[in-house]
Design a protein around this motif. Sequence first.
Motif, PDB file in Angstrom:
ATOM      1  N   HIS A  77     -19.460   0.281   4.998  1.00 48.41           N
ATOM      2  CA  HIS A  77     -18.564  -0.415   4.136  1.00 48.41           C
ATOM      3  C   HIS A  77     -19.477  -0.802   3.105  1.00 48.41           C
ATOM      4  O   HIS A  77     -20.778  -0.726   3.017  1.00 48.41           O
ATOM      5  CB  HIS A  77     -17.929  -1.537   4.776  1.00 48.41           C
ATOM      6  CG  HIS A  77     -18.816  -2.493   5.513  1.00 48.41           C
ATOM      7  ND1 HIS A  77     -19.540  -3.373   5.008  1.00 48.41           N
ATOM      8  CD2 HIS A  77     -19.119  -2.646   6.931  1.00 48.41           C
ATOM      9  CE1 HIS A  77     -20.315  -4.246   5.725  1.00 48.41           C
ATOM     10  NE2 HIS A  77     -20.038  -3.791   7.016  1.00 48.41           N
ATOM     11  N   ARG A 111       0.794  -0.929  -0.082  1.00 50.21           N
ATOM     12  CA  ARG A 111       0.051  -0.089   0.052  1.00 50.21           C
ATOM     13  C   ARG A 111       0.821   1.381   0.036  1.00 50.21           C
ATOM     14  O   ARG A 111       1.906   1.333   0.303  1.00 50.21           O
ATOM     15  CB  ARG A 111      -0.991   0.076   1.176  1.00 50.21           C
ATOM     16  CG  ARG A 111      -1.819  -1.284   1.235  1.00 50.21           C
ATOM     17  CD  ARG A 111      -2.633  -1.239   2.477  1.00 50.21           C
ATOM     18  NE  ARG A 111      -3.436  -2.458   2.776  1.00 50.21           N
ATOM     19  CZ  ARG A 111      -2.906  -3.438   3.317  1.00 50.21           C
ATOM     20  NH1 ARG A 111      -1.715  -3.416   4.107  1.00 50.21           N
ATOM     21  NH2 ARG A 111      -3.825  -4.506   3.699  1.00 50.21           N
ATOM     22  N   ALA A 131      -7.347  -2.907  10.822  1.00 54.06           N
ATOM     23  CA  ALA A 131      -7.685  -2.527   9.650  1.00 54.06           C
ATOM     24  C   ALA A 131      -8.709  -1.853   9.426  1.00 54.06           C
ATOM     25  O   ALA A 131     -10.021  -2.135  10.067  1.00 54.06           O
ATOM     26  CB  ALA A 131      -7.358  -3.599   8.645  1.00 54.06           C
ATOM     27  N   GLN A 132      -8.903  -1.150   8.453  1.00 51.85           N
ATOM     28  CA  GLN A 132     -10.333  -0.511   7.809  1.00 51.85           C
ATOM     29  C   GLN A 132     -11.025  -1.499   7.056  1.00 51.85           C
ATOM     30  O   GLN A 132     -10.371  -1.999   6.347  1.00 51.85           O
ATOM     31  CB  GLN A 132     -10.268   0.803   7.070  1.00 51.85           C
ATOM     32  CG  GLN A 132     -11.470   1.401   6.639  1.00 51.85           C
ATOM     33  CD  GLN A 132     -11.043   2.403   5.649  1.00 51.85           C
ATOM     34  OE1 GLN A 132      -9.878   2.679   5.312  1.00 51.85           O
ATOM     35  NE2 GLN A 132     -12.067   3.339   5.069  1.00 51.85           N
ATOM     36  N   GLN A 167      -6.274  -2.015   4.982  1.00 57.70           N
ATOM     37  CA  GLN A 167      -7.575  -2.152   4.802  1.00 57.70           C
ATOM     38  C   GLN A 167      -7.809  -3.643   4.367  1.00 57.70           C
ATOM     39  O   GLN A 167      -6.823  -4.634   4.297  1.00 57.70           O
ATOM     40  CB  GLN A 167      -7.776  -1.400   3.141  1.00 57.70           C
ATOM     41  CG  GLN A 167      -7.753   0.037   3.523  1.00 57.70           C
ATOM     42  CD  GLN A 167      -8.091   0.717   2.088  1.00 57.70           C
ATOM     43  OE1 GLN A 167      -7.683   0.263   0.849  1.00 57.70           O
ATOM     44  NE2 GLN A 167      -8.631   1.932   2.295  1.00 57.70           N
ATOM     45  N   ALA A 180      -5.913  -4.063  -0.201  1.00 51.00           N
ATOM     46  CA  ALA A 180      -6.400  -4.569   0.771  1.00 51.00           C
ATOM     47  C   ALA A 180      -6.146  -6.144   0.866  1.00 51.00           C
ATOM     48  O   ALA A 180      -6.131  -6.776  -0.147  1.00 51.00           O
ATOM     49  CB  ALA A 180      -7.966  -4.498   0.819  1.00 51.00           C
ATOM     50  N   ILE A 231     -13.407  -2.377   4.473  1.00 50.04           N
ATOM     51  CA  ILE A 231     -13.828  -1.676   3.042  1.00 50.04           C
ATOM     52  C   ILE A 231     -14.610  -2.282   2.427  1.00 50.04           C
ATOM     53  O   ILE A 231     -15.621  -1.644   1.484  1.00 50.04           O
ATOM     54  CB  ILE A 231     -12.384  -1.059   2.137  1.00 50.04           C
ATOM     55  CG1 ILE A 231     -11.909  -2.320   1.640  1.00 50.04           C
ATOM     56  CG2 ILE A 231     -11.653  -0.476   2.913  1.00 50.04           C
ATOM     57  CD1 ILE A 231     -10.877  -1.964   0.459  1.00 50.04           C
TER      58      ILE A 231
END
Length: 222
Positions: free
Chosen positions: A124, A10, A86-87, A17, A47, A89
């Motif tokens: 999300h 990333r 982590a996010q 992510q 991700a 998504i």
Amino acid sequence: MTSRGRGGGRRSGSPNQVIVLAGEDQNDCEIMAALIRAHRPDLGAAAKLVRINDPVRLRKKSGPDLTAAVKALTGKARAKALQQKAQLIGFVVHEDVDGFTDRDYRKVRTAVTEEFGRQCDGLHHTALALAAWESEGWLLLFPDAFPHVRPRWKVPSRLRGKDTGRIKDPKEALKGRLGSPLFRESDGPLVARKALENGLISAPEGRNDSYTDFVEDLKDWA
């Protein structure tokens, strides 16, 4: 199951992510992972793809039962993202519908889509892989991938270029007509990966409306 897909790491400073996958088993989730990488290589590179083990059982639920089941799944997806620091998504949810792409399929998909929309709006993205008849029906859209897994395998003409959402028990059809050795569920991810590696996913043979619906969900992700 974790992977960053292709395309390296990333950008510096961007948040971690994840895309969480839930399905009937690991084989189905690995098939979905290959499809994500084919249709959204940008997300596959950005991700990690991670799986939650809870089986998906949505198609026969309605009302409060469906609401509770979706709440439980989305809660597990968010917990997995927290575990990964982590996010979240995206959330991909797979379930075989054990039926054709008919009015009943459309009714189930509409109900499940609306429930995820109510619970996940603004949090999300969600993609529903409600595979008709089952995920093997989707694999039949890429018949030339099978010989890349087993050289003696050949998908017969009666299963090629069809509406695979109208083929009953495609898994059994593959077992009976593909050739030796006998097709197993665990071969599904290998077929999907070979379809990805050989660029076959971009040009499916035949159609399956449940597959098209899934691809459209992925395309809608920002």
